[in-house]
Write a protein that holds these residues in place. Structure first.
Motif, short mmCIF file in Angstrom:
data_model
loop_
_atom_site.label_atom_id
_atom_site.label_comp_id
_atom_site.label_asym_id
_atom_site.label_seq_id
_atom_site.Cartn_x
_atom_site.Cartn_y
_atom_site.Cartn_z
N VAL A 147 -0.98 8.32 -6.67
CA VAL A 147 -1.68 8.54 -5.42
C VAL A 147 -0.99 9.68 -4.70
O VAL A 147 0.18 9.61 -4.40
CB VAL A 147 -1.66 7.27 -4.56
CG1 VAL A 147 -2.38 7.52 -3.26
CG2 VAL A 147 -2.32 6.12 -5.31
N CYS A 164 -5.62 8.28 -0.62
CA CYS A 164 -5.33 7.48 -1.80
C CYS A 164 -6.15 7.93 -3.00
O CYS A 164 -6.70 7.12 -3.75
CB CYS A 164 -5.56 5.99 -1.53
SG CYS A 164 -4.43 5.34 -0.29
N VAL A 191 -6.52 9.16 -6.61
CA VAL A 191 -5.70 9.01 -7.81
C VAL A 191 -6.00 10.17 -8.74
O VAL A 191 -7.15 10.48 -9.05
CB VAL A 191 -6.01 7.68 -8.50
CG1 VAL A 191 -5.18 7.56 -9.78
CG2 VAL A 191 -5.69 6.53 -7.58
N ARG A 194 -5.27 1.39 -2.80
CA ARG A 194 -6.68 1.63 -2.47
C ARG A 194 -7.00 1.10 -1.07
O ARG A 194 -6.66 -0.04 -0.73
CB ARG A 194 -7.58 0.92 -3.49
CG ARG A 194 -7.51 1.53 -4.88
CD ARG A 194 -8.21 2.87 -4.92
NE ARG A 194 -8.30 3.39 -6.28
CZ ARG A 194 -8.82 4.56 -6.59
NH1 ARG A 194 -9.29 5.35 -5.64
NH2 ARG A 194 -8.87 4.97 -7.85
N PRO A 247 1.82 -0.03 -8.93
CA PRO A 247 0.56 0.56 -9.40
C PRO A 247 -0.28 1.12 -8.27
O PRO A 247 -0.39 0.52 -7.19
CB PRO A 247 -0.13 -0.62 -10.09
CG PRO A 247 0.99 -1.51 -10.54
CD PRO A 247 2.04 -1.39 -9.48
N ALA A 248 -0.88 2.28 -8.51
CA ALA A 248 -1.66 2.95 -7.49
C ALA A 248 -2.87 2.14 -7.06
O ALA A 248 -3.42 2.37 -5.98
CB ALA A 248 -2.11 4.33 -8.00
N TRP A 249 -3.27 1.18 -7.86
CA TRP A 249 -4.40 0.32 -7.51
C TRP A 249 -4.15 -0.39 -6.19
O TRP A 249 -5.08 -0.65 -5.42
CB TRP A 249 -4.60 -0.69 -8.65
CG TRP A 249 -5.69 -1.69 -8.41
CD1 TRP A 249 -7.02 -1.51 -8.63
CD2 TRP A 249 -5.53 -3.02 -7.90
NE1 TRP A 249 -7.71 -2.66 -8.30
CE2 TRP A 249 -6.81 -3.59 -7.85
CE3 TRP A 249 -4.44 -3.77 -7.49
CZ2 TRP A 249 -7.03 -4.89 -7.40
CZ3 TRP A 249 -4.65 -5.06 -7.04
CH2 TRP A 249 -5.93 -5.62 -7.00
N LEU A 250 -2.88 -0.72 -5.89
CA LEU A 250 -2.55 -1.43 -4.66
C LEU A 250 -2.72 -0.54 -3.43
O LEU A 250 -2.79 -1.05 -2.31
CB LEU A 250 -1.11 -1.95 -4.73
CG LEU A 250 -0.85 -3.05 -5.76
CD1 LEU A 250 0.64 -3.31 -5.88
CD2 LEU A 250 -1.58 -4.33 -5.38
N CYS A 292 0.83 -1.20 0.00
CA CYS A 292 0.00 0.00 0.00
C CYS A 292 0.86 1.25 0.00
O CYS A 292 0.61 2.21 -0.74
CB CYS A 292 -0.92 -0.02 1.22
SG CYS A 292 -1.96 1.46 1.40
N ASN A 332 -7.18 -4.07 -1.76
CA ASN A 332 -6.63 -4.53 -3.04
C ASN A 332 -5.29 -5.22 -2.86
O ASN A 332 -5.04 -6.27 -3.46
CB ASN A 332 -6.50 -3.34 -4.00
CG ASN A 332 -7.83 -2.83 -4.49
OD1 ASN A 332 -8.86 -3.42 -4.19
ND2 ASN A 332 -7.83 -1.74 -5.22
N GLY A 374 2.70 1.59 -3.29
CA GLY A 374 1.71 1.95 -4.30
C GLY A 374 1.32 3.41 -4.18
O GLY A 374 1.10 4.10 -5.17
N ARG A 375 1.27 3.92 -2.96
CA ARG A 375 0.96 5.32 -2.72
C ARG A 375 2.04 6.23 -3.29
O ARG A 375 1.76 7.34 -3.74
CB ARG A 375 0.80 5.54 -1.22
CG ARG A 375 0.30 6.91 -0.82
CD ARG A 375 0.31 7.04 0.69
NE ARG A 375 -0.53 6.02 1.31
CZ ARG A 375 -0.45 5.69 2.60
NH1 ARG A 375 0.42 6.28 3.38
NH2 ARG A 375 -1.24 4.76 3.09
#
Length: 373
Positions: A365, A370, A372, A171, A166-169, A157, A181, A160-161
């Motif tokens: 992010v 978070c 995007v 979330r 990927p920023a999806w992680l 997380c 995620n 990803g931030r």
């Protein structure tokens, strides 16, 4: 907390039953003297350190404590206490379990697939203990997996931030405030590894990865303490290089020097150890610390991280060649992802102005919620 408490209760039960039904003579007498050497150290110091390198994976998980800093009320106090305290408790429990196992059976009669469970199968009135141990082992595996995924999900997380992944992680579930995620991704990825990979391969990969990470962290602690804030960069880097090379030379002498030439081997080991100690003493005397931790820091600088570097290099030398090949492949793949994606997409790189933020690096992010953009 409930799973961990039950797990510790099972461990204490195993230790108690082991000492109750064990025999101290099994600590020195093998089951088959014609094939197996006897004594308290049947394979000498080499066997001890080879075993230490393999059980090193038992000391992973403390990084999970540090990744939970965002969910701790007083991290400056609770994280050091949690990490240090759990290391002490686990070390004591691990040594007690090893002692009880060695008393139950001679080392050459231990079943490597199910040591404690198998030790009680052939004993009168103790068959039920084997079933209890099997249930406890299953619960222990579940607890360990949950804790590992708990910390790793928080780690994914955070990176990803920052855009490294990927920023999806990054979330976060709005109701539970957990990285849902990242947790789901880890669950699928971990299950796939367990399904398609042999256990010995995974254990060796985890061992070498853990040792290498601990080695890098120990170096980073020295660098941050002596260089952070404008300290002596090149003397610190020179010290880290010299000390690592001396530890590597000690390890190679231990592994490759002819055992029959004890004098030569002892001389090489003593010279390497003396070089390492001299390097640490000279560095401590000549290079001042650039910063002092405000709340909590590693004590005994630079001796404590230097001892960690030396130990990790030494234990890395106990692993086999296939482990290094797999680790190199995995590291190369991770480096490739970082170079081709992460470094171009990272939020930190954009903030520093070194990269073109309008070049299509993908969503980033940018806040704690978070979001995007």
């Amino acid at each position: 907390m409930v799973l961990t408490a039950v797990h510790v209760a099972f461990i204490l039960f195993i230790i108690g039953m082991g000492f109750r039904h064990g025999d101290a003579r099994n600590l020195t007498r093998p089951a088959d003297p014609s094939r197996s050497p006897g004594g308290f150290f049947p394979h000498g110091a080499v066997g001890v350190f080879n075993g230490a390198a393999m059980v090193y994976l038992s000391y992973i998980g403390y990084d999970a404590v540090s990744t939970m800093a965002e969910e701790v009320q007083r991290p400056a106090r609770d994280i050091p206490v949690g990490v240090s305290g759990s290391v002490v408790v686990v070390t004591v429990l691990y040594c007690l379990m090893a002692a009880s196992m060695s008393m139950l059976l001679p080392y050459d009669a231990i079943d490597p697939e199910a040591p404690f469970s198998g030790a009680f199968k052939g004993r009168e009135r103790c068959a039920w203990v084997s079933n209890v141990i099997g249930a406890g082992a299953s619960l222990g595996i579940l607890t360990s997996l949950m804790v590992a995924m708990l910390g790793q999900a928080r780690y994914l997380c955070v990176i990803g931030r920052s855009g490294v992944m990927p920023a999806w992680l990054a979330r976060v579930n709005p109701r539970t405030a957990t990285p849902v995620n990242a947790s789901a991704f880890l669950g699928v990825f971990t299950a796939a590894l367990a399904l398609f990979t042999e256990l010995d391969i995974l254990l060796n990969l985890v061992c070498i990865g853990t040792l290498f990470v601990f080695y890098m962290v120990a170096n980073a602690v020295v660098y941050r303490r002596y260089v952070g804030g404008g300290g002596a960069r090149w003397p610190t880097l020179a010290f880290l290089l010299v000390f690592s090379l001396s530890a590597l030379a000690f390890t190679l002498a231990w592994k490759l020097a002819p055992p029959e030439r004890r004098g030569v081997r002892a001389g090489l080991l003593a010279a390497c150890a003396a070089l390492a100690v001299t390097a640490v003493a000279a560095f401590q005397a000549l290079v001042p610390q650039a910063r002092v931790p405000e709340l909590w820091g590693v004590p005994g600088m630079p001796w404590v991280p230097a001892a960690s570097v030396f130990l990790n290099v030494f234990l890395l030398g106990s692993l086999d060649r296939p482990s290094y090949v797999r680790f190199a492949i995995f590291s190369a793949a991770a480096l490739l992802v970082y170079v081709l994606y992460s470094v171009h997409a990272s939020y930190d790189a954009e903030e520093s102005g070194r990269l073109d933020v309008d070049g299509g690096g993908g969503g980033k992010v940018q806040d704690e919620a978070c979001t995007v953009v």
